[in-house]
Design a protein around this motif. Structure first.
Motif: not given
Length: 344
Positions: A269-274, A259-263, A208-213
Motif C-alpha cells: 500500500d505504501t510502495r516503500i520497499k526499504h 506478522l509478515m502478512k500485515k507487513l 490466526e485472527p482476521h483484524i482489518p488494516g
C-alpha cells in the motif's frame, strides 16, 4: 586554545530488566555495556520490585564501565540521553534519576528518549566513521518486542508514524506465555527459537485472527494454543515433552505468518520497499528467515539489526540522543518518566 568539536553522548537504558550504558562519539559507538538480571527466571517473568532494586545496584558500575571502555572521562561528555519510557516505572526511575543527577553535576544537557523510537533508531548506530548501513528515509519498520508489535513508517528520526499495532498481546508476550504454559521456562523467546529449529512448522495449526488494516492481535492465537494443548495433554500427559520441537515450530510459524502478512500489506500500500526489523523478537531466526524470503520474493531491500542491538540496550538510546542533540532537543530536569505510550 581550539575547542573540541566532537560530540560525546552517554546513553542510559533501564526500562525493564537490563541496565545498560553506552557512549557514542559523533554517532559512532565507542562502548555498549549491559548488565542483565537472572533473578527473574525463578518467577517466570520480570518482577518489577526486584528489577528496580537490581538497577540501583547496577547503574553506577555499568555507567562507569561504559565511560572507561570508551576511553574518555565523564567531563568530556556533551549530553546524557536516557530512556524516559515506556517501561516499568520503578526501573525507569532509577535510570531517569541517575541521568538527571549526572547531567546536572556536569552542567550538560539532558535528552529524553522514547524507548520504542530507540529500537527503530538502532539501525543508525555506526560502528565506524564510514559505516553506511542505515536505511534511507522513508522506510517501514516492523517493531516486535515483548511488549510491542507495530508497523511504523519512518520519514525522519523525529517523524515516526504508527501504521498498525497490536490491539491486545504483543508477539513476544504471546511467545513467553505459550512457553510458560508448556513449562519451558522464561524468557520464552530464545527457548522457542532453539526448539523450533528442530521441529516441523506445519505439524499443528493454530488460530490466526482476521483484524482489518495493519493492526495485530495475538490473544486469539494464545487461547487457541492453550486449549489445543489442554486437550492433547488430557489424552497424553507427556505430550509436551514428546512434541515440544513441533509445538515450538508451529507456534513460531503462526506468529511469523501473522506478522509478515500485515507487513506485506503495508509495503504494497505504501510502495516503500526499504523495510527494517527492530525489537527483541527480531532476534528470532524464523522471523529473520521470513524477512529474507520476502526480500527475495518481492524485491524488498531489508535491514536486520545485529543481535546486540535487538534487545534493550543503551546504544539505541545514545544514537537517538545524538540526533536530538544536533537539533537542540533537550528536556527539562523535572521531566517525569512514563510507563505507557507508543510514539510521542
Amino acid at each position: 586554545m581550539m575547542k573540541n568539536t566532537d560530540v560525546y553522548i552517554l546513553g542510559i537504558e533501564s526500562s525493564c530488566d537490563d541496565t545498560s550504558a553506552a557512549v557514542l562519539r559523533n554517532g559512532v559507538l565507542l562502548s555498549n555495556v549491559t548488565a542483565s538480571q537472572d533473578v527473574h527466571r525463578d518467577y517466570g517473568g520480570v518482577v518489577p520490585e526486584l528489577a528496580s532494586r537490581a538497577h540501583q545496584q547496577n547503574v553506577v558500575p555499568v555507567v562507569d564501565q561504559a565511560i572507561r571502555r570508551a576511553g574518555i572521562t565523564k567531563e568530556m561528555l556533551s549530553a546524557v540521553a536516557f530512556t524516559r519510557g515506556p517501561g516499568l516505572m520503578g526501573s525507569l526511575l532509577v535510570g531517569v534519576n541517575f541521568a538527571k543527577g549526572l547531567a546536572r553535576s556536569l552542567g550538560i544537557p539532558l535528552i529524553d528518549v522514547n524507548h520504542l523510537q530507540g529500537h527503530v533508531m538502532a539501525h543508525f548506530i555506526k560502528e565506524s566513521d564510514d559505516d553506511m548501513s542505515a536505511p534511507p528515509m522513508p522506510f517501514l519498520c516492523l517493531l516486535v518486542s515483548g511488549g510491542n508489535s507495530q508497523i511504523v513508517k519512518v520519514s525522519a528520526y523525529n517523524n515516526i508514524e504508527v501504521l498498525g499495532q497490536t490491539i491486545d498481546d504483543a508477539a513476544g508476550e504471546a511467545i513467553d506465555k505459550c512457553s510458560k504454559v508448556m513449562g519451558l521456562g522464561y524468557p520464552g523467546g530464545p527457548i522457542i527459537d532453539r526448539l523450533a529449529r528442530q521441529g516441523n512448522p506445519k505439524a499443528y495449526k493454530f488460530a490466526e485472527p482476521h483484524i482489518p488494516g495493519y493492526d495485530y492481535s495475538f490473544s486469539g492465537l494464545k487461547t487457541s494454543f492453550l486449549y489445543s494443548l489442554r486437550d492433547w495433554v488430557k489424552d497424553d500427559p507427556d505430550f509436551v515433552e514428546h512434541h515440544k520441537e513441533d509445538l515450538a515450530a508451529s507456534l513460531e510459524f503462526t506468529i511469523v505468518d501473522i506478522l509478515m502478512k500485515k507487513l506485506k500489506l503495508a509495503v504494497r500500500d505504501t510502495r516503500i520497499k526499504h523495510v527494517a526489523l527492530a525489537g527483541g523478537v527480531s532476534a528470532n531466526n524464523g522471523l529473520r528467515n521470513a524477512f529474507k524470503d520476502h526480500a527475495a520474493r518481492y524485491g524488498w531491500k531489508i535491514y536486520i539489526p545485529k543481535f546486540s542491538y535487538t534487545t534493550d540496550n543503551a546504544a539505541m538510546i545514545a544514537i537517538t540522543g545524538y540526533y536530538k542533540y544536533l537539533d537542540g532537543e533537550f528536556c527539562d530536569i523535572d521531566a517525569p518518566a512514563f510507563s505507557k505510550v507508543t510514539f510521542e
